[in-house]
Design a protein around this motif. Structure first.
Motif, PDB file in Angstrom:
ATOM      1  N   ARG A 184       0.817  -1.218   0.000  1.00  0.00           N
ATOM      2  CA  ARG A 184       0.000   0.000   0.000  1.00  0.00           C
ATOM      3  C   ARG A 184       0.855   1.274   0.000  1.00  0.00           C
ATOM      4  NH1 ARG A 184      -3.119   3.808   3.231  1.00  0.00           N
ATOM      5  NH2 ARG A 184      -1.718   3.496   4.991  1.00  0.00           N
ATOM      6  N   LEU A 185       1.876   1.308   0.881  1.00  0.00           N
ATOM      7  CA  LEU A 185       2.649   2.543   0.978  1.00  0.00           C
ATOM      8  C   LEU A 185       3.968   2.508   0.207  1.00  0.00           C
ATOM      9  CD1 LEU A 185       2.060   3.534   4.698  1.00  0.00           C
ATOM     10  CD2 LEU A 185       1.165   4.653   2.657  1.00  0.00           C
ATOM     11  N   GLY A 186       4.347   1.354  -0.196  1.00  0.00           N
ATOM     12  CA  GLY A 186       5.566   1.253  -0.998  1.00  0.00           C
ATOM     13  C   GLY A 186       6.838   1.637  -0.253  1.00  0.00           C
ATOM     14  N   ILE A 187       6.881   1.336   1.040  1.00  0.00           N
ATOM     15  CA  ILE A 187       8.079   1.690   1.813  1.00  0.00           C
ATOM     16  C   ILE A 187       9.204   0.709   1.470  1.00  0.00           C
ATOM     17  CG2 ILE A 187       9.050   1.949   4.131  1.00  0.00           C
ATOM     18  CD1 ILE A 187       6.207   2.640   5.086  1.00  0.00           C
ATOM     19  N   PRO A 188      10.370   1.222   1.057  1.00  0.00           N
ATOM     20  CA  PRO A 188      11.444   0.311   0.652  1.00  0.00           C
ATOM     21  C   PRO A 188      12.011  -0.504   1.811  1.00  0.00           C
ATOM     22  CG  PRO A 188      12.104   2.615   0.382  1.00  0.00           C
ATOM     23  CD  PRO A 188      10.708   2.625   0.892  1.00  0.00           C
ATOM     24  N   LEU A 189      12.531  -1.662   1.469  1.00  0.00           N
ATOM     25  CA  LEU A 189      13.208  -2.511   2.460  1.00  0.00           C
ATOM     26  C   LEU A 189      14.605  -1.961   2.717  1.00  0.00           C
ATOM     27  CD1 LEU A 189      12.532  -5.977   0.758  1.00  0.00           C
ATOM     28  CD2 LEU A 189      11.563  -5.254   2.963  1.00  0.00           C
ATOM     29  N   ILE A 190      15.070  -2.130   3.936  1.00  0.00           N
ATOM     30  CA  ILE A 190      16.493  -1.919   4.204  1.00  0.00           C
ATOM     31  C   ILE A 190      17.114  -3.311   4.239  1.00  0.00           C
ATOM     32  CG2 ILE A 190      16.047  -1.679   6.710  1.00  0.00           C
ATOM     33  CD1 ILE A 190      18.546   0.039   6.907  1.00  0.00           C
ATOM     34  N   ILE A 191      18.211  -3.492   3.499  1.00  0.00           N
ATOM     35  CA  ILE A 191      18.785  -4.825   3.324  1.00  0.00           C
ATOM     36  C   ILE A 191      20.063  -4.946   4.155  1.00  0.00           C
ATOM     37  CG2 ILE A 191      19.745  -6.476   1.648  1.00  0.00           C
ATOM     38  CD1 ILE A 191      16.782  -5.961   1.132  1.00  0.00           C
TER      39      ILE A 191
END
Ligand code: BGC
Length: 761
Positions: free
Chosen positions: A106-113
């Motif tokens: 829904r919000l498209g928050i990126p992953l931290i890898i």
């Protein structure tokens, strides 16, 4: 994609429509505003998702998830319930995951890898303990920089390093991962590593967020057994354990990891005192805290949490912001908030911290900024990186003994017998903690020595290190020691008999140190010790090259073998580094970052011990000593030789009274009295004669690396100010106390050129 636009819109508005990827606006007020506005549109589930980190579960280039766990994780990712992943690697795989997070939620928050980039990504530097032996802060920073360049090019934007745990126990397998026993050296190295990983701008595509771990006390596991109970005083905690963590904070580290251990009866993952009060309160840390692997759940077997919900509540209240692989936050937080057991403000605080770091990394500006397949290809194993880790490797080597000047080896007309399984091993020299790299990718010592073709080189294996026979040892595979096969002894002995010099490469398998690799005896493993003694019977001209991830017990070798080189596990360029040192193309300059004990019975052993009321050495019974061993280590902290010799003289102090608003200068003359150009680490120790709490017999307070040509003398100056004399006093404050201090300058922690002064406040 539509949802990604909502976020983008918020960000662009707050950025003032700034779009350039690498000129991302890292102003903290701007970031805080972005975090607040994003938080304001998040549902509780989306918030919890940000606090949830999963281990890699999905082979994007292969079949869909096979087991239930993978499917469950995958579905959660699609629902926006995953904030971070670890152990996913490479542009292709990470792009696929990032696309789901950014384009399907829904919000498209990126992953931290996140990944354990501990001593390199593909191109490997020496293990961290070895790097610490260089005492070369610039080179250590550069080594972390190389790791960050490669990791970021392969999609990782967060490393779980540096490990800054001080340890005085060579039995503990994880000493390989730290900087040794000393808080002063450890602090400088910790800061250098953070600078190397994070660079000067976290939003660049080639810098990554660092993690100070394990907060706190993990290196003091009782009897060196990994994960064991930790029970230390406040005095030790503040004066020895915490300083390197504070140094990472000063260097701007963006995340902390807690740990598996308890401290003073409280698992550190649930420690309100450490995380909420000290780190986020007193120290004002505004990054986030990640739990260690499953450590939230482990509060149950610790006997601190009654069940998963309780563990969640305790961890969040304590300030553990992200759950690594306990799977408890995702399960329990919502209900705990709804039942008012957890204040939503705590969740908002945790999520804000996580989002802040994601913004700082520039992930919202361009979630794919670390995901450029061309760059990945270009940067991994780049020749410049190889050059960098070779420099680091040479500087990490410590010359322990060179009694008959067998070293450096002559380059011509010599027959050299090279013996030992490790000499022809391209896996062990990589050391542990290198899950991103390729197995069997080290240059062997044999290969390194073959680059000197004017000598006759004969290689014999002699004996194995362990039952894996030099093959691929998987990361979690248990290493079996005590290989008893002696059938290679006789050919090794024949080769040695006819050689001018015998080089024996002995020590530990690359996986005999590291997490879960504690040992109760720390001699040279298996039948290698016997092989050494057998070869010695036929030729005494032996250079022993040690390859190991911890200090070893080498009493017999120290007594009998003329030359000993501590080569640790030096990473990809091991063979070249060792050969260049053995042949004198690099004059060794390393100094031990950890004392080498004479026996396990002396452990914990460290140079900055307390004097006790009955200090030795004396001849009578009733003083602090052993009946069967001296108190001193075999090789002290700071010890290391060179092919040349150095003479210290003429210690001078310019002022015997120090006040808080001035500094004093102490100097010493250092002469290269030998035949080679060389480098020396000049070390300065200070003893606080008496104080409101007992103080160590001496503490490292300064060092300088000095290069000298034969016959050359230089004067080395150290500045001493009141701030250098601060410690955690009886007032439970970091401060200095008036009184008398002794200064010692010299070549290791036994330095004996002495001066004194008084601090007058
Ligand atoms: C270690 C951490 C590491 C984590 C993720 C844990 O077992 O203690 O230091 O970062 O695993 O691999």
């Amino acid at each position: 994609m539509k949802k990604y636009c909502i976020i983008t819109l918020i960000i662009l508005t707050l950025n003032g429509c700034q779009t350039s990827v690498d000129s991302f606006n890292n102003d903290s007020n701007v970031i805080n505003r972005k975090v607040d506005s994003l938080l304001s549109i998040m549902t509780i589930d989306e918030k919890i998702g940000q606090m949830n980190q999963y281990n890699g579960f999905w082979d994007v280039t292969g079949p869909a998830p096979k087991n239930g766990d993978a499917k469950f994780k995958f579905n959660n990712l699609k629902k926006g319930l995953v904030g971070s992943m670890l152990n996913v690697r490479g542009v292709e795989e990470i792009t696929a995951l990032q696309k789901i997070a950014v384009e399907q939620t829904r919000l498209g928050i990126p992953l931290i890898i996140g990944n354990d980039v501990i001593h390199g990504y593909k191109t490997l530097s020496p293990i961290p303990l070895a790097e610490a032996a260089s005492w070369d802060l610039e080179e250590i920073e550069n080594s972390a920089r190389i790791a960050a360049l490669e990791a970021s090019a392969a999609g990782t934007n967060w490393t779980f390093a540096p490990m800054v745990d001080i340890s005085r126990d060579a039995r503990w397998g994880r000493v390989m991962e730290g900087a040794g026993e000393d808080p002063f050296l450890g602090s400088l190295i910790a800061a250098a590593r953070v600078r190397g990983f994070q660079g000067d701008d976290l939003s660049k595509h080639n810098t990554i967020a660092a993690t100070a771990k394990h907060f706190a006390g993990y290196g003091f596991a009782e009897s060196g057994r990994d994960y064991n109970t930790v029970d230390v005083s406040k005095n030790t905690l503040y004066n020895i354990i915490l300083p390197p963590f504070m140094a990472t904070l000063d260097a701007g580290v963006r995340t902390f990891m807690n740990g598996f251990n308890e401290l003073d009866g409280v698992p550190v993952t649930g420690s309100l005192f450490l995380q909420r009060d000290l780190l986020k309160g007193e120290w004002n840390f505004d990054g986030f805290v990640i739990s260690d692997w499953g450590s939230i759940q482990e509060m149950i077997p610790h006997g601190y949490a009654k069940d998963g919900a309780h563990a969640t509540e305790l961890a969040i209240k304590a300030g553990s912001d992200m759950d690594m692989e306990s799977h408890l936050y995702i399960k329990n937080i919502k209900e705990l908030v709804e039942s008012k057991k957890l204040d939503i403000k705590l969740i908002d605080d945790a999520v804000s911290r996580i989002l802040r770091v994601k913004f700082e990394l520039g992930l919202f500006d361009d979630p794919y900024k670390y995901l450029n397949a061309e760059r990945e290809k270009e940067v991994l194993y780049h020749p410049d990186n190889q050059k960098g880790v070779l420099e680091m490797a040479k500087k990490s080597i410590v010359l322990l003994k060179n009694k008959t000047n067998l070293l450096p080896l002559k380059k011509e007309n010599q027959t050299i017998a090279l013996i030992g399984a490790l000499a022809n091993d391209n896996n062990s020299p990589l050391g542990n903690w290198r899950t991103n790299s390729d197995n069997n990718s080290a240059i062997t010592v044999l290969e390194g020595m073959q680059a000197y073709p004017k000598n006759k080189l004969i290689y014999k294996r002699g004996a194995d290190v362990n039952l894996n026979k030099g093959g691929v040892v998987k990361f979690h595979e248990k290493v079996i020691i005590n290989e008893n096969d002696k059938s290679g002894f006789s050919t090794a002995k024949s080769a040695a008999k006819n050689a001018d010099v015998v080089v024996m490469v002995l020590g530990e398998d690359g996986f005999q140190s590291g997490e879960g690799r504690s040992r109760t005896s720390i001699g040279i493993p298996g039948v290698q010790q016997e092989l050494l003694e057998e070869v010695y019977k036929v030729n005494k001209n032996i250079v022993l090259v040690l390859m190991n991830g911890r200090p070893l017990n080498i009493n017999w070798a120290d007594k009998n073998i003329p030359s000993i080189v501590e080569a640790w596990q030096l990473g990809t360029q091991t063979g070249n580094a060792v050969a260049q040192v053995l042949y004198g193309d690099y004059n060794p300059s390393g100094k031990l970052p950890m004392s080498f004990p004479r026996s396990v019975g002396q452990i914990p052993i460290y140079y900055n011990y307390k004097n006790t009321g009955r200090p030795g050495p004396k001849k009578e019974i009733f003083w602090s000593h052993y009946n069967d061993e001296v108190n001193t280590p075999l090789y002290p902290f700071g010890y290391g030789l060179s092919y040349t010799s150095f003479e210290y003289s003429n210690i001078k102090i310019d002022n015997k009274n120090l006040t808080p608003d001035e500094t004093l200068n102490v100097s010493v003359d250092l002469k290269n009295s030998g035949n080679y150009s060389g480098k020396e680490v000049v070390q300065l120790y200070i003893k606080d004669r008496f104080a409101s709490v007992t103080r160590p017999v001496r503490e490292l307070k300064g060092f300088e690396m000095v290069s000298l040509n034969p016959g050359e003398t230089k004067t080395i100056n150290f500045e001493i100010s009141e701030s250098l004399l601060k410690f955690y006093t009886a007032n439970e404050t970091w401060e200095s106390e008036s009184g008398f201090f002794d200064i010692f300058i010299g070549t290791n922690s036994n330095a004996n050129l002495k001066e004194s002064f008084e601090l007058i406040k």
